[in-house]
Scaffold this motif. Structure first.
Motif, PDB file in Angstrom:
ATOM      1  N   GLU A  59       6.805  -7.733   6.333  1.00 15.00           N
ATOM      2  CA  GLU A  59       7.890  -8.599   5.872  1.00 15.00           C
ATOM      3  C   GLU A  59       7.418  -9.495   4.729  1.00 15.00           C
ATOM      4  O   GLU A  59       8.140  -9.696   3.752  1.00 15.00           O
ATOM      5  N   THR A  60       6.214 -10.032   4.861  1.00 21.29           N
ATOM      6  CA  THR A  60       5.665 -10.891   3.819  1.00 21.29           C
ATOM      7  C   THR A  60       5.482 -10.111   2.521  1.00 21.29           C
ATOM      8  O   THR A  60       5.845 -10.583   1.444  1.00 21.29           O
ATOM      9  N   ALA A  61       4.924  -8.909   2.634  1.00 19.38           N
ATOM     10  CA  ALA A  61       4.703  -8.071   1.451  1.00 19.38           C
ATOM     11  C   ALA A  61       6.023  -7.763   0.757  1.00 19.38           C
ATOM     12  O   ALA A  61       6.129  -7.863  -0.468  1.00 19.38           O
ATOM     13  N   LEU A  62       7.026  -7.395   1.525  1.00 19.59           N
ATOM     14  CA  LEU A  62       8.333  -7.081   0.937  1.00 19.59           C
ATOM     15  C   LEU A  62       8.936  -8.305   0.253  1.00 19.59           C
ATOM     16  O   LEU A  62       9.528  -8.200  -0.822  1.00 19.59           O
ATOM     17  N   GLN A  63       8.750  -9.481   0.856  1.00 17.78           N
ATOM     18  CA  GLN A  63       9.284 -10.704   0.259  1.00 17.78           C
ATOM     19  C   GLN A  63       8.571 -11.035  -1.045  1.00 17.78           C
ATOM     20  O   GLN A  63       9.203 -11.425  -2.026  1.00 17.78           O
ATOM     21  N   ASP A 117      10.343 -11.378  -4.574  1.00 21.46           N
ATOM     22  CA  ASP A 117      10.210 -12.623  -5.333  1.00 21.46           C
ATOM     23  C   ASP A 117       9.666 -12.384  -6.738  1.00 21.46           C
ATOM     24  O   ASP A 117       9.906 -13.177  -7.639  1.00 21.46           O
ATOM     25  N   ASN A 118       8.906 -11.292  -6.909  1.00 22.20           N
ATOM     26  CA  ASN A 118       8.335 -10.968  -8.210  1.00 22.20           C
ATOM     27  C   ASN A 118       9.165  -9.950  -8.983  1.00 22.20           C
ATOM     28  O   ASN A 118       8.703  -9.400  -9.979  1.00 22.20           O
ATOM     29  N   GLY A 119      10.384  -9.689  -8.522  1.00 19.80           N
ATOM     30  CA  GLY A 119      11.321  -8.856  -9.259  1.00 19.80           C
ATOM     31  C   GLY A 119      11.138  -7.349  -9.111  1.00 19.80           C
ATOM     32  O   GLY A 119      11.709  -6.585  -9.893  1.00 19.80           O
ATOM     33  N   TYR A 120      10.364  -6.909  -8.128  1.00 20.03           N
ATOM     34  CA  TYR A 120      10.186  -5.468  -7.928  1.00 20.03           C
ATOM     35  C   TYR A 120      11.329  -4.906  -7.100  1.00 20.03           C
ATOM     36  O   TYR A 120      11.836  -5.561  -6.197  1.00 20.03           O
ATOM     37  N   LYS A 121      11.722  -3.674  -7.430  1.00 22.77           N
ATOM     38  CA  LYS A 121      12.765  -2.989  -6.668  1.00 22.77           C
ATOM     39  C   LYS A 121      12.208  -2.581  -5.311  1.00 22.77           C
ATOM     40  O   LYS A 121      11.060  -2.195  -5.193  1.00 22.77           O
ATOM     41  N   MET A 122      13.034  -2.666  -4.304  1.00 28.50           N
ATOM     42  CA  MET A 122      12.636  -2.277  -2.961  1.00 28.50           C
ATOM     43  C   MET A 122      13.064  -0.830  -2.709  1.00 28.50           C
ATOM     44  O   MET A 122      14.107  -0.564  -2.158  1.00 28.50           O
ATOM     45  N   THR A 123      12.239   0.090  -3.158  1.00 30.15           N
ATOM     46  CA  THR A 123      12.555   1.501  -2.952  1.00 30.15           C
ATOM     47  C   THR A 123      12.124   1.918  -1.548  1.00 30.15           C
ATOM     48  O   THR A 123      11.253   1.284  -0.933  1.00 30.15           O
ATOM     49  N   ASN A 124      12.718   2.982  -1.052  1.00 30.79           N
ATOM     50  CA  ASN A 124      12.339   3.490   0.264  1.00 30.79           C
ATOM     51  C   ASN A 124      10.884   3.934   0.282  1.00 30.79           C
ATOM     52  O   ASN A 124      10.187   3.773   1.281  1.00 30.79           O
ATOM     53  N   GLN A 125      10.413   4.504  -0.835  1.00 31.31           N
ATOM     54  CA  GLN A 125       9.022   4.940  -0.905  1.00 31.31           C
ATOM     55  C   GLN A 125       8.071   3.750  -0.806  1.00 31.31           C
ATOM     56  O   GLN A 125       7.079   3.796  -0.078  1.00 31.31           O
ATOM     57  N   ARG A 126       8.353   2.668  -1.512  1.00 33.93           N
ATOM     58  CA  ARG A 126       7.496   1.477  -1.435  1.00 33.93           C
ATOM     59  C   ARG A 126       7.501   0.906  -0.029  1.00 33.93           C
ATOM     60  O   ARG A 126       6.456   0.521   0.497  1.00 33.93           O
ATOM     61  N   LYS A 127       8.683   0.828   0.574  1.00 31.85           N
ATOM     62  CA  LYS A 127       8.768   0.305   1.938  1.00 31.85           C
ATOM     63  C   LYS A 127       7.933   1.145   2.896  1.00 31.85           C
ATOM     64  O   LYS A 127       7.229   0.611   3.752  1.00 31.85           O
ATOM     65  N   LEU A 128       8.004   2.452   2.750  1.00 26.77           N
ATOM     66  CA  LEU A 128       7.251   3.344   3.621  1.00 26.77           C
ATOM     67  C   LEU A 128       5.740   3.188   3.416  1.00 26.77           C
ATOM     68  O   LEU A 128       4.972   3.141   4.376  1.00 26.77           O
ATOM     69  N   ILE A 129       5.317   3.065   2.177  1.00 26.83           N
ATOM     70  CA  ILE A 129       3.894   2.882   1.885  1.00 26.83           C
ATOM     71  C   ILE A 129       3.405   1.550   2.473  1.00 26.83           C
ATOM     72  O   ILE A 129       2.361   1.497   3.126  1.00 26.83           O
ATOM     73  N   ILE A 130       4.161   0.489   2.276  1.00 25.89           N
ATOM     74  CA  ILE A 130       3.781  -0.821   2.817  1.00 25.89           C
ATOM     75  C   ILE A 130       3.755  -0.784   4.341  1.00 25.89           C
ATOM     76  O   ILE A 130       2.827  -1.302   4.971  1.00 25.89           O
ATOM     77  N   LYS A 131       4.751  -0.153   4.938  1.00 24.23           N
ATOM     78  CA  LYS A 131       4.793  -0.028   6.396  1.00 24.23           C
ATOM     79  C   LYS A 131       3.550   0.702   6.904  1.00 24.23           C
ATOM     80  O   LYS A 131       2.943   0.298   7.898  1.00 24.23           O
ATOM     81  N   GLU A 152      -2.536  -6.343  -7.296  1.00 20.96           N
ATOM     82  CA  GLU A 152      -2.281  -7.282  -8.386  1.00 20.96           C
ATOM     83  C   GLU A 152      -1.501  -8.506  -7.915  1.00 20.96           C
ATOM     84  O   GLU A 152      -1.689  -9.600  -8.430  1.00 20.96           O
ATOM     85  N   LEU A 153      -0.625  -8.309  -6.937  1.00 19.83           N
ATOM     86  CA  LEU A 153       0.179  -9.411  -6.414  1.00 19.83           C
ATOM     87  C   LEU A 153      -0.550 -10.200  -5.323  1.00 19.83           C
ATOM     88  O   LEU A 153      -0.027 -11.180  -4.813  1.00 19.83           O
ATOM     89  N   GLY A 154      -1.755  -9.756  -4.958  1.00 18.91           N
ATOM     90  CA  GLY A 154      -2.522 -10.463  -3.943  1.00 18.91           C
ATOM     91  C   GLY A 154      -2.092 -10.165  -2.528  1.00 18.91           C
ATOM     92  O   GLY A 154      -2.464 -10.880  -1.594  1.00 18.91           O
ATOM     93  N   ILE A 155      -1.278  -9.126  -2.334  1.00 19.35           N
ATOM     94  CA  ILE A 155      -0.819  -8.780  -0.995  1.00 19.35           C
ATOM     95  C   ILE A 155      -1.940  -8.093  -0.226  1.00 19.35           C
ATOM     96  O   ILE A 155      -2.232  -8.424   0.911  1.00 19.35           O
ATOM     97  N   PHE A 156      -2.567  -7.120  -0.847  1.00 18.65           N
ATOM     98  CA  PHE A 156      -3.746  -6.448  -0.314  1.00 18.65           C
ATOM     99  C   PHE A 156      -4.751  -6.398  -1.438  1.00 18.65           C
ATOM    100  O   PHE A 156      -4.383  -6.221  -2.589  1.00 18.65           O
ATOM    101  N   GLN A 157      -5.997  -6.534  -1.112  1.00 23.66           N
ATOM    102  CA  GLN A 157      -7.040  -6.518  -2.131  1.00 23.66           C
ATOM    103  C   GLN A 157      -7.972  -5.348  -1.892  1.00 23.66           C
ATOM    104  O   GLN A 157      -8.270  -5.015  -0.760  1.00 23.66           O
TER     105      GLN A 157
END
Length: 140
Positions: free
Chosen positions: A5-9, A13-27, A67-72
């Motif tokens: 949830e934090t990563a998606l937010q 907040d940084n203007g990235y589109k929430m694609t299904n592929q990105r959501k799946l990768i983050i999940k 780059e966004l500091g979500i995962f390093q």
């Protein structure tokens, strides 16, 4: 708030589109057993759920998260780590906010340490434990 949830937010907040592929990768990355997985392993996991996801999409998404500091990245160019805040009383764990990660990276740089080669874990009582158990309280 959970890591996904934090990563998606942060992405939103940084203007990235929430694609299904990105959501799946983050999940997939957010799962505990995948915390230190390489991009190719994440790709194999994601591909099981969505065969349309390409390896380049996984690499681009992982780079963007870094780059966004979500995962390093750590332990090599394809490995990731997550900076965390952990309550020593109840074990509650949350992803460290990117702004705090950046400040701590500056402190590490002052010691000659590159932030890309270490994990940062901060142990502090969560609000619930501080209130209910009286831990980590400071006198006013």
């Amino acid at each position: 708030m959970h890591t996904m949830e934090t990563a998606l937010q942060v992405l939103k907040d940084n203007g990235y589109k929430m694609t299904n592929q990105r959501k799946l990768i983050i999940k997939t990355v957010a799962k505990e057993e995948n915390r230190d997985a390489c991009c190719k392993y994440i790709y194999a996991q994601v591909k099981r759920e969505d065969p349309s996801v390409g390896l380049a999409t996984v690499y681009r998404t992982m780079n963007m998260l870094g780059e966004l500091g979500i995962f390093q990245r750590a332990g090599g160019p394809n490995r990731l780590r997550e900076n965390r805040i952990v309550c020593p009383e109840c074990g509650r764990t949350e992803m460290m906010p990117p702004a705090l990660t950046q400040k701590l990276a500056g402190v590490l740089a002052g010691f000659g340490q590159a932030d890309s080669c270490c994990w940062i874990t901060v142990a502090t009582c969560c609000a619930q434990c501080a209130e209910s158990r009286g831990c980590c309280l400071t006198e006013a």
